[in-house]
Scaffold this motif. Sequence first.
Motif, PDB file in Angstrom:
ATOM      1  N   SER A 198      -5.572  -1.524 -14.904  1.00 40.12           N
ATOM      2  CA  SER A 198      -6.809  -1.015 -13.627  1.00 40.12           C
ATOM      3  C   SER A 198      -8.183  -1.038 -14.330  1.00 40.12           C
ATOM      4  O   SER A 198      -8.226  -1.124 -15.653  1.00 40.12           O
ATOM      5  N   ASN A 251      -4.353  -1.042  -6.363  1.00 40.01           N
ATOM      6  CA  ASN A 251      -5.750  -1.095  -6.533  1.00 40.01           C
ATOM      7  C   ASN A 251      -6.127  -1.812  -8.107  1.00 40.01           C
ATOM      8  O   ASN A 251      -7.106  -1.857  -8.285  1.00 40.01           O
ATOM      9  N   ASN A 269       0.798  -1.237   0.013  1.00 41.29           N
ATOM     10  CA  ASN A 269      -0.071  -0.161   0.279  1.00 41.29           C
ATOM     11  C   ASN A 269       0.874   1.244  -0.154  1.00 41.29           C
ATOM     12  O   ASN A 269       0.481   2.478  -0.168  1.00 41.29           O
TER      13      ASN A 269
END
Length: 201
Positions: A200, A153, A31
């Motif tokens: 993504s 993500n 992260n």
Amino acid sequence: MKKISVFVLAVCTMVLAGCGAGNVLNALTNNGTGNFGNVLTSVLGLDKVSAENLVGTWRYTRPGVAFTSENLLAKAGGEVAANAAESKLATVYSKIGVKSTNTYFTFTKEGQYQGQFLGVPMSGSYTYDPSTGALTMQGTLIKFNAYIQGQGNGIAMLFEGTKLLTIFQTVAGASGSGALSTISSLSSNYKGLRIGFEMSH
């Protein structure tokens, strides 16, 4: 298993000493914003993608790179090698014309996929093993194997260097020797390195 545990402990110690305890979790769970977390996750396979989370449309965002061995990370300059590989791939992809608008895939829960690779339409069936990240896509033009891993993500769709080269040449008819030879040299110079795309929604 014991070897990996010792390795993780050593990494945690270095991270604690270098950036403080508050940043350790971010580094290990990918992260954080630094590349160190990305490399660590790639080596140890901590960030897996479930079959359910693979479903959907994924578009190219940037080059993807991952090590397959903890020994590569342990080598001095391992992180530098990853950054260098990403930089070289970015140049190659730009020359060939890889974009989010012409390189994307949609995976359905029924095991079908469709999309484009460098603007060439592709469709067929796929199988995916979330425990290993192994993805096999069977289409009318070509069957190819890739590896899926979580990347922030999004996901990374990664290939062995020679496999990615074959896909460029077969599916897209890309033969630009100057650009594609870079992919070949990367796979030769950095053993155990998988390269491909970060994607993504």
